[in-house]
Scaffold this motif. Sequence first.
Motif, PDB file in Angstrom:
ATOM      1  N   ARG A  73       0.820  -1.219   0.000  1.00 40.93           N
ATOM      2  CA  ARG A  73       0.000   0.000   0.000  1.00 40.93           C
ATOM      3  C   ARG A  73       0.851   1.265   0.000  1.00 40.93           C
ATOM      4  NH1 ARG A  73      -3.935  -0.120   4.821  1.00 40.93           N
ATOM      5  NH2 ARG A  73      -4.294   1.969   4.010  1.00 40.93           N
ATOM      6  N   LEU A  74       2.150   1.126   0.216  1.00 35.30           N
ATOM      7  CA  LEU A  74       3.048   2.283   0.187  1.00 35.30           C
ATOM      8  C   LEU A  74       3.126   2.840  -1.229  1.00 35.30           C
ATOM      9  CD1 LEU A  74       5.182   4.152   1.478  1.00 35.30           C
ATOM     10  CD2 LEU A  74       6.869   2.353   1.021  1.00 35.30           C
ATOM     11  N   VAL A  75       2.803   4.119  -1.376  1.00 35.67           N
ATOM     12  CA  VAL A  75       2.859   4.796  -2.676  1.00 35.67           C
ATOM     13  C   VAL A  75       4.224   5.445  -2.853  1.00 35.67           C
ATOM     14  CG1 VAL A  75       1.871   6.652  -4.095  1.00 35.67           C
ATOM     15  CG2 VAL A  75       0.364   5.164  -2.744  1.00 35.67           C
ATOM     16  N   ARG A  76       4.686   6.139  -1.814  1.00 35.67           N
ATOM     17  CA  ARG A  76       6.021   6.752  -1.885  1.00 35.67           C
ATOM     18  C   ARG A  76       6.447   7.281  -0.526  1.00 35.67           C
ATOM     19  NH1 ARG A  76       7.552  11.112  -5.834  1.00 35.67           N
ATOM     20  NH2 ARG A  76       9.515  10.863  -4.779  1.00 35.67           N
ATOM     21  N   VAL A  77       7.758   7.394  -0.380  1.00 36.33           N
ATOM     22  CA  VAL A  77       8.349   8.079   0.758  1.00 36.33           C
ATOM     23  C   VAL A  77       8.353   9.555   0.373  1.00 36.33           C
ATOM     24  CG1 VAL A  77      10.369   8.294   2.248  1.00 36.33           C
ATOM     25  CG2 VAL A  77       9.812   6.064   1.200  1.00 36.33           C
TER      26      VAL A  77
ATOM     27  N   SER B 183      18.457   7.235   3.587  1.00 28.39           N
ATOM     28  CA  SER B 183      17.996   7.593   2.240  1.00 28.39           C
ATOM     29  C   SER B 183      18.457   6.590   1.191  1.00 28.39           C
ATOM     30  CB  SER B 183      18.500   8.991   1.866  1.00 28.39           C
ATOM     31  OG  SER B 183      17.945   9.958   2.710  1.00 28.39           O
ATOM     32  N   ASP B 184      19.729   6.242   1.229  1.00 24.60           N
ATOM     33  CA  ASP B 184      20.259   5.306   0.235  1.00 24.60           C
ATOM     34  C   ASP B 184      19.564   3.958   0.327  1.00 24.60           C
ATOM     35  OD1 ASP B 184      22.001   7.313  -0.551  1.00 24.60           O
ATOM     36  OD2 ASP B 184      23.762   6.407   0.392  1.00 24.60           O
ATOM     37  N   PHE B 185      19.331   3.475   1.545  1.00 23.32           N
ATOM     38  CA  PHE B 185      18.652   2.195   1.705  1.00 23.32           C
ATOM     39  C   PHE B 185      17.246   2.252   1.122  1.00 23.32           C
ATOM     40  CE2 PHE B 185      15.756  -0.612   3.942  1.00 23.32           C
ATOM     41  CZ  PHE B 185      16.332  -1.836   3.662  1.00 23.32           C
ATOM     42  N   LEU B 186      16.499   3.308   1.421  1.00 25.33           N
ATOM     43  CA  LEU B 186      15.120   3.395   0.924  1.00 25.33           C
ATOM     44  C   LEU B 186      15.069   3.442  -0.602  1.00 25.33           C
ATOM     45  CD1 LEU B 186      13.570   5.801   3.578  1.00 25.33           C
ATOM     46  CD2 LEU B 186      13.162   3.335   3.313  1.00 25.33           C
ATOM     47  N   VAL B 187      15.992   4.157  -1.220  1.00 26.54           N
ATOM     48  CA  VAL B 187      16.009   4.231  -2.684  1.00 26.54           C
ATOM     49  C   VAL B 187      16.455   2.896  -3.275  1.00 26.54           C
ATOM     50  CG1 VAL B 187      17.052   5.366  -4.681  1.00 26.54           C
ATOM     51  CG2 VAL B 187      16.269   6.733  -2.743  1.00 26.54           C
ATOM     52  N   GLU B 188      17.471   2.272  -2.693  1.00 30.98           N
ATOM     53  CA  GLU B 188      17.927   0.972  -3.200  1.00 30.98           C
ATOM     54  C   GLU B 188      16.842  -0.082  -3.065  1.00 30.98           C
ATOM     55  OE1 GLU B 188      21.539  -0.016  -1.127  1.00 30.98           O
ATOM     56  OE2 GLU B 188      22.553   1.790  -1.875  1.00 30.98           O
ATOM     57  N   ALA B 189      16.155  -0.108  -1.939  1.00 30.90           N
ATOM     58  CA  ALA B 189      15.157  -1.139  -1.677  1.00 30.90           C
ATOM     59  C   ALA B 189      13.823  -0.881  -2.367  1.00 30.90           C
ATOM     60  CB  ALA B 189      14.939  -1.269  -0.170  1.00 30.90           C
ATOM     61  N   LEU B 190      13.445   0.395  -2.510  1.00 29.69           N
ATOM     62  CA  LEU B 190      12.111   0.724  -3.027  1.00 29.69           C
ATOM     63  C   LEU B 190      12.118   1.306  -4.429  1.00 29.69           C
ATOM     64  CD1 LEU B 190      10.696   2.429   0.201  1.00 29.69           C
ATOM     65  CD2 LEU B 190      10.423   0.030  -0.512  1.00 29.69           C
ATOM     66  N   GLY B 191      13.271   1.673  -4.937  1.00 28.67           N
ATOM     67  CA  GLY B 191      13.321   2.306  -6.254  1.00 28.67           C
ATOM     68  C   GLY B 191      12.782   3.717  -6.188  1.00 28.67           C
ATOM     69  N   ASP B 192      12.124   4.144  -7.255  1.00 28.63           N
ATOM     70  CA  ASP B 192      11.643   5.525  -7.342  1.00 28.63           C
ATOM     71  C   ASP B 192      10.690   5.919  -6.223  1.00 28.63           C
ATOM     72  OD1 ASP B 192      13.198   6.254  -9.478  1.00 28.63           O
ATOM     73  OD2 ASP B 192      11.653   5.844 -10.978  1.00 28.63           O
ATOM     74  N   ILE B 193       9.897   4.976  -5.702  1.00 29.53           N
ATOM     75  CA  ILE B 193       8.974   5.364  -4.624  1.00 29.53           C
ATOM     76  C   ILE B 193       9.725   5.670  -3.327  1.00 29.53           C
ATOM     77  CG2 ILE B 193       7.089   4.050  -5.660  1.00 29.53           C
ATOM     78  CD1 ILE B 193       7.308   2.116  -3.235  1.00 29.53           C
ATOM     79  N   GLY B 194      10.995   5.311  -3.276  1.00 27.24           N
ATOM     80  CA  GLY B 194      11.809   5.615  -2.103  1.00 27.24           C
ATOM     81  C   GLY B 194      12.463   6.983  -2.153  1.00 27.24           C
ATOM     82  N   ARG B 195      12.391   7.671  -3.298  1.00 32.05           N
ATOM     83  CA  ARG B 195      12.997   9.009  -3.417  1.00 32.05           C
ATOM     84  C   ARG B 195      12.155  10.017  -2.645  1.00 32.05           C
ATOM     85  NH1 ARG B 195      17.148   8.493  -6.559  1.00 32.05           N
ATOM     86  NH2 ARG B 195      17.162   6.900  -8.171  1.00 32.05           N
ATOM     87  N   HIS B 196      12.808  10.901  -1.912  1.00 33.50           N
ATOM     88  CA  HIS B 196      12.098  11.759  -0.962  1.00 33.50           C
ATOM     89  C   HIS B 196      12.833  13.079  -0.755  1.00 33.50           C
ATOM     90  CE1 HIS B 196      15.056   9.178   1.020  1.00 33.50           C
ATOM     91  NE2 HIS B 196      15.348  10.253   1.725  1.00 33.50           N
TER      92      HIS B 196
ATOM     93  N   ILE C 211       7.383  10.978   6.554  1.00 30.31           N
ATOM     94  CA  ILE C 211       6.057  11.180   5.991  1.00 30.31           C
ATOM     95  C   ILE C 211       5.973  10.308   4.750  1.00 30.31           C
ATOM     96  CG2 ILE C 211       4.394  12.836   5.041  1.00 30.31           C
ATOM     97  CD1 ILE C 211       5.937  15.036   6.595  1.00 30.31           C
ATOM     98  N   PHE C 212       4.892   9.532   4.659  1.00 31.44           N
ATOM     99  CA  PHE C 212       4.709   8.576   3.580  1.00 31.44           C
ATOM    100  C   PHE C 212       3.334   8.751   2.959  1.00 31.44           C
ATOM    101  CE2 PHE C 212       7.570   6.980   6.733  1.00 31.44           C
ATOM    102  CZ  PHE C 212       8.582   6.355   6.019  1.00 31.44           C
TER     103      PHE C 212
END
Length: 153
Positions: free
Chosen positions: A87-91, A115-128, A149-150
């Motif tokens: 259900r996570l849309v993006r960070v 930040s690096d972990f979230l982008v590596e693990a989630l791809g574009d939805i991890g960019r914040h 905030i998500f």
Amino acid sequence: MSNIEKKLTDFGVTLADAPAPAANYVPFVQVGDMLFVSGQISRDDEGLITGKVGDDLSVEAGAAAARTCAIALLSQVKAACGGDLDRLVRVVKLTGFVNSTPDFTEQPQVINGCSDFLVEALGDIGRHSRSAVSAGALPLNVAVEIEGIFQIK
């Protein structure tokens, strides 16, 4: 198991149950499709990761501590989504606090661990978007605390 959790296992990460709040607050608040997650502190399987970056801890150790905050944030998101992390849309936004010496100026490199972990693990939805700030002290002398905030569906 959600698709996101399957990706996390590729990184050797299994999400633990979300930690309960330690005081008079809630771990997250949902307003519409926005989820506000309370600050998550640096902790690993051995317990709290403590110390002052620039004194007791190196930048690399601080970044590793920040990575543990990312995992705790995702555990809270999973709990807020009733166990369905898909259900996570993006960070959207992170605010990172680094327990550091007065002359330390590399807070962004420390929060990059999250930040690096979230982008590596989630791809574009991890960019914040984010802030990385110094703190003279943090609760329980932890090295890092990060709130997020998500956007969820």
